[in-house]
Design a protein around this motif. Sequence first.
Motif, PDB file in Angstrom:
ATOM      1  N   THR A 134       0.828  -1.206   0.000  1.00  0.00           N
ATOM      2  CA  THR A 134       0.000   0.000   0.000  1.00  0.00           C
ATOM      3  C   THR A 134       0.862   1.255   0.000  1.00  0.00           C
ATOM      4  OG1 THR A 134      -1.802  -1.146   1.109  1.00  0.00           O
ATOM      5  CG2 THR A 134      -1.791   1.257   1.265  1.00  0.00           C
ATOM      6  N   THR A 135       1.928   1.265   0.785  1.00  0.00           N
ATOM      7  CA  THR A 135       2.820   2.423   0.837  1.00  0.00           C
ATOM      8  C   THR A 135       3.476   2.662  -0.519  1.00  0.00           C
ATOM      9  OG1 THR A 135       3.236   2.042   3.190  1.00  0.00           O
ATOM     10  CG2 THR A 135       4.828   3.422   2.001  1.00  0.00           C
ATOM     11  N   ALA A 136       4.039   1.611  -1.110  1.00  0.00           N
ATOM     12  CA  ALA A 136       4.679   1.748  -2.430  1.00  0.00           C
ATOM     13  C   ALA A 136       3.672   2.230  -3.468  1.00  0.00           C
ATOM     14  CB  ALA A 136       5.297   0.423  -2.853  1.00  0.00           C
ATOM     15  N   GLN A 137       2.481   1.672  -3.410  1.00  0.00           N
ATOM     16  CA  GLN A 137       1.420   2.018  -4.358  1.00  0.00           C
ATOM     17  C   GLN A 137       1.007   3.481  -4.225  1.00  0.00           C
ATOM     18  OE1 GLN A 137      -1.837  -1.007  -4.951  1.00  0.00           O
ATOM     19  NE2 GLN A 137      -2.837   0.445  -3.605  1.00  0.00           N
ATOM     20  N   MET A 138       0.794   3.939  -3.002  1.00  0.00           N
ATOM     21  CA  MET A 138       0.349   5.320  -2.781  1.00  0.00           C
ATOM     22  C   MET A 138       1.425   6.325  -3.211  1.00  0.00           C
ATOM     23  SD  MET A 138      -2.678   5.251  -1.782  1.00  0.00           S
ATOM     24  CE  MET A 138      -3.934   4.528  -0.778  1.00  0.00           C
ATOM     25  N   VAL A 139       2.672   6.080  -2.844  1.00  0.00           N
ATOM     26  CA  VAL A 139       3.754   6.993  -3.238  1.00  0.00           C
ATOM     27  C   VAL A 139       3.913   6.987  -4.755  1.00  0.00           C
ATOM     28  CG1 VAL A 139       6.231   7.478  -3.053  1.00  0.00           C
ATOM     29  CG2 VAL A 139       4.938   6.809  -1.017  1.00  0.00           C
ATOM     30  N   ALA A 140       3.835   5.809  -5.361  1.00  0.00           N
ATOM     31  CA  ALA A 140       3.946   5.712  -6.823  1.00  0.00           C
ATOM     32  C   ALA A 140       2.843   6.508  -7.505  1.00  0.00           C
ATOM     33  CB  ALA A 140       3.888   4.247  -7.260  1.00  0.00           C
ATOM     34  N   ILE A 141       1.624   6.360  -7.027  1.00  0.00           N
ATOM     35  CA  ILE A 141       0.495   7.079  -7.634  1.00  0.00           C
ATOM     36  C   ILE A 141       0.689   8.588  -7.491  1.00  0.00           C
ATOM     37  CG2 ILE A 141      -1.981   7.549  -7.405  1.00  0.00           C
ATOM     38  CD1 ILE A 141      -2.327   4.510  -6.843  1.00  0.00           C
ATOM     39  N   LEU A 142       1.134   9.034  -6.320  1.00  0.00           N
ATOM     40  CA  LEU A 142       1.384  10.463  -6.132  1.00  0.00           C
ATOM     41  C   LEU A 142       2.427  10.981  -7.125  1.00  0.00           C
ATOM     42  CD1 LEU A 142       1.363  10.675  -2.247  1.00  0.00           C
ATOM     43  CD2 LEU A 142      -0.225  11.839  -3.798  1.00  0.00           C
ATOM     44  N   LEU A 143       3.514  10.241  -7.275  1.00  0.00           N
ATOM     45  CA  LEU A 143       4.573  10.659  -8.202  1.00  0.00           C
ATOM     46  C   LEU A 143       4.080  10.661  -9.648  1.00  0.00           C
ATOM     47  CD1 LEU A 143       7.599   8.742  -6.642  1.00  0.00           C
ATOM     48  CD2 LEU A 143       7.251  11.227  -6.656  1.00  0.00           C
ATOM     49  N   LEU A 144       3.319   9.644 -10.011  1.00  0.00           N
ATOM     50  CA  LEU A 144       2.832   9.540 -11.386  1.00  0.00           C
ATOM     51  C   LEU A 144       1.745  10.569 -11.690  1.00  0.00           C
ATOM     52  CD1 LEU A 144       2.887   5.660 -11.647  1.00  0.00           C
ATOM     53  CD2 LEU A 144       4.332   7.263 -12.944  1.00  0.00           C
ATOM     54  N   LEU A 145       0.975  10.933 -10.685  1.00  0.00           N
ATOM     55  CA  LEU A 145      -0.019  11.986 -10.886  1.00  0.00           C
ATOM     56  C   LEU A 145       0.668  13.339 -11.071  1.00  0.00           C
ATOM     57  CD1 LEU A 145      -2.745  11.054  -8.251  1.00  0.00           C
ATOM     58  CD2 LEU A 145      -3.045  11.105 -10.743  1.00  0.00           C
ATOM     59  N   TYR A 146       1.647  13.616 -10.246  1.00  0.00           N
ATOM     60  CA  TYR A 146       2.359  14.897 -10.343  1.00  0.00           C
ATOM     61  C   TYR A 146       3.075  14.996 -11.685  1.00  0.00           C
ATOM     62  CZ  TYR A 146       5.119  18.942  -9.191  1.00  0.00           C
ATOM     63  OH  TYR A 146       5.696  20.185  -9.202  1.00  0.00           O
ATOM     64  N   HIS A 147       3.829  13.996 -12.011  1.00  0.00           N
ATOM     65  CA  HIS A 147       4.424  13.756 -13.328  1.00  0.00           C
ATOM     66  C   HIS A 147       5.395  14.811 -13.834  1.00  0.00           C
ATOM     67  CE1 HIS A 147       4.561  12.301 -17.538  1.00  0.00           C
ATOM     68  NE2 HIS A 147       4.471  11.145 -16.913  1.00  0.00           N
ATOM     69  N   ASP A 148       5.632  15.841 -13.089  1.00  0.00           N
ATOM     70  CA  ASP A 148       6.600  16.856 -13.501  1.00  0.00           C
ATOM     71  C   ASP A 148       7.851  16.727 -12.643  1.00  0.00           C
ATOM     72  OD1 ASP A 148       4.975  18.085 -15.466  1.00  0.00           O
ATOM     73  OD2 ASP A 148       3.897  19.194 -13.908  1.00  0.00           O
ATOM     74  N   PRO A 149       9.003  17.118 -13.165  1.00  0.00           N
ATOM     75  CA  PRO A 149      10.220  17.045 -12.354  1.00  0.00           C
ATOM     76  C   PRO A 149      10.107  17.915 -11.102  1.00  0.00           C
ATOM     77  CG  PRO A 149      10.739  17.533 -14.651  1.00  0.00           C
ATOM     78  CD  PRO A 149       9.253  17.638 -14.506  1.00  0.00           C
ATOM     79  N   VAL A 150      10.655  17.432 -10.009  1.00  0.00           N
ATOM     80  CA  VAL A 150      10.687  18.201  -8.765  1.00  0.00           C
ATOM     81  C   VAL A 150      12.047  18.882  -8.693  1.00  0.00           C
ATOM     82  CG1 VAL A 150      10.621  18.069  -6.244  1.00  0.00           C
ATOM     83  CG2 VAL A 150       9.096  16.627  -7.614  1.00  0.00           C
ATOM     84  N   LEU A 151      12.029  20.201  -8.598  1.00  0.00           N
ATOM     85  CA  LEU A 151      13.249  21.018  -8.547  1.00  0.00           C
ATOM     86  C   LEU A 151      14.165  20.749  -9.744  1.00  0.00           C
ATOM     87  CD1 LEU A 151      14.037  20.581  -4.751  1.00  0.00           C
ATOM     88  CD2 LEU A 151      12.843  22.504  -5.831  1.00  0.00           C
ATOM     89  N   GLN A 152      13.576  20.336 -10.849  1.00  0.00           N
ATOM     90  CA  GLN A 152      14.322  20.024 -12.068  1.00  0.00           C
ATOM     91  C   GLN A 152      15.374  18.932 -11.852  1.00  0.00           C
ATOM     92  OE1 GLN A 152      13.134  21.233 -14.869  1.00  0.00           O
ATOM     93  NE2 GLN A 152      11.687  22.472 -13.688  1.00  0.00           N
ATOM     94  N   VAL A 153      15.233  18.163 -10.782  1.00  0.00           N
ATOM     95  CA  VAL A 153      16.213  17.132 -10.451  1.00  0.00           C
ATOM     96  C   VAL A 153      15.562  15.752 -10.368  1.00  0.00           C
ATOM     97  CG1 VAL A 153      17.878  16.366  -8.709  1.00  0.00           C
ATOM     98  CG2 VAL A 153      17.618  18.795  -9.168  1.00  0.00           C
ATOM     99  N   ILE A 154      14.463  15.652  -9.652  1.00  0.00           N
ATOM    100  CA  ILE A 154      13.818  14.357  -9.423  1.00  0.00           C
ATOM    101  C   ILE A 154      12.796  14.092 -10.521  1.00  0.00           C
ATOM    102  CG2 ILE A 154      12.403  13.000  -7.833  1.00  0.00           C
ATOM    103  CD1 ILE A 154      13.565  14.765  -5.570  1.00  0.00           C
ATOM    104  N   ASP A 155      13.051  13.053 -11.292  1.00  0.00           N
ATOM    105  CA  ASP A 155      12.144  12.668 -12.372  1.00  0.00           C
ATOM    106  C   ASP A 155      11.019  11.818 -11.770  1.00  0.00           C
ATOM    107  OD1 ASP A 155      10.839  11.569 -14.571  1.00  0.00           O
ATOM    108  OD2 ASP A 155      12.675  11.417 -15.749  1.00  0.00           O
ATOM    109  N   THR A 156       9.880  12.444 -11.507  1.00  0.00           N
ATOM    110  CA  THR A 156       8.779  11.746 -10.830  1.00  0.00           C
ATOM    111  C   THR A 156       8.227  10.600 -11.670  1.00  0.00           C
ATOM    112  OG1 THR A 156       7.186  13.369 -11.654  1.00  0.00           O
ATOM    113  CG2 THR A 156       8.108  13.749  -9.454  1.00  0.00           C
ATOM    114  N   HIS A 157       8.294  10.746 -12.994  1.00  0.00           N
ATOM    115  CA  HIS A 157       7.794   9.654 -13.840  1.00  0.00           C
ATOM    116  C   HIS A 157       8.653   8.397 -13.676  1.00  0.00           C
ATOM    117  CE1 HIS A 157       5.691   7.625 -17.036  1.00  0.00           C
ATOM    118  NE2 HIS A 157       6.859   7.305 -17.557  1.00  0.00           N
ATOM    119  N   VAL A 158       9.964   8.572 -13.704  1.00  0.00           N
ATOM    120  CA  VAL A 158      10.860   7.415 -13.554  1.00  0.00           C
ATOM    121  C   VAL A 158      10.691   6.779 -12.173  1.00  0.00           C
ATOM    122  CG1 VAL A 158      13.295   6.715 -13.386  1.00  0.00           C
ATOM    123  CG2 VAL A 158      12.542   8.200 -15.259  1.00  0.00           C
TER     124      VAL A 158
END
Length: 190
Positions: A134-158
Amino acid sequence: MPLNIPNLLTWLRILLIPVFAAVFYLPATWLQPQWVNITATLIFAVAAVTDWLDGYLARVLNQTSVFGAFLDPVADKLMVAAALIILVKLGHVDAWIALVIVGREITISALREWMAGVGQGKSVAVSFIGKLKTTAQMVAILLLLYHDPVLQVIDTHVWGTWLIYIAAILTLWSMGYYLKKAAPQVHEGK
């Protein structure tokens, strides 16, 4: 249905589902395209927090109920299914991943209902592997929903893609765990 804070939080999570989905269908004049991902991510994050908070408050305030125990996992599964369907539509998640996760949720829900019916509901209670999934799933969904790089460093899609694959593996692992726990009842033919 007991009217208490944990149950109200669960109902809030259910009410957030159409709001969450509607964000992706609003006219661009209502919500600028760059804000769609942020808004959807925030709504999903609020829902994820209420998932943790309602269980915590139910225990701390001694407001657990049979109805709450039924409604909470239903709300979780509806929210995750809605998010996965939208992520598939957006092309952020492969359909087979969504099918694995949603299929497991339906299977385990049916298994738990059947086990409760034969008086063995405790044997398929939530396990550590289920919580990890559940934890992995929820964090993954949050990252995939956001889908834009965070601080131009963290690739949320990857990162989100890796985590959703890990969640899918944990999904199958936890399903195997629950099916194994239920196997003695199945063999007894109850």
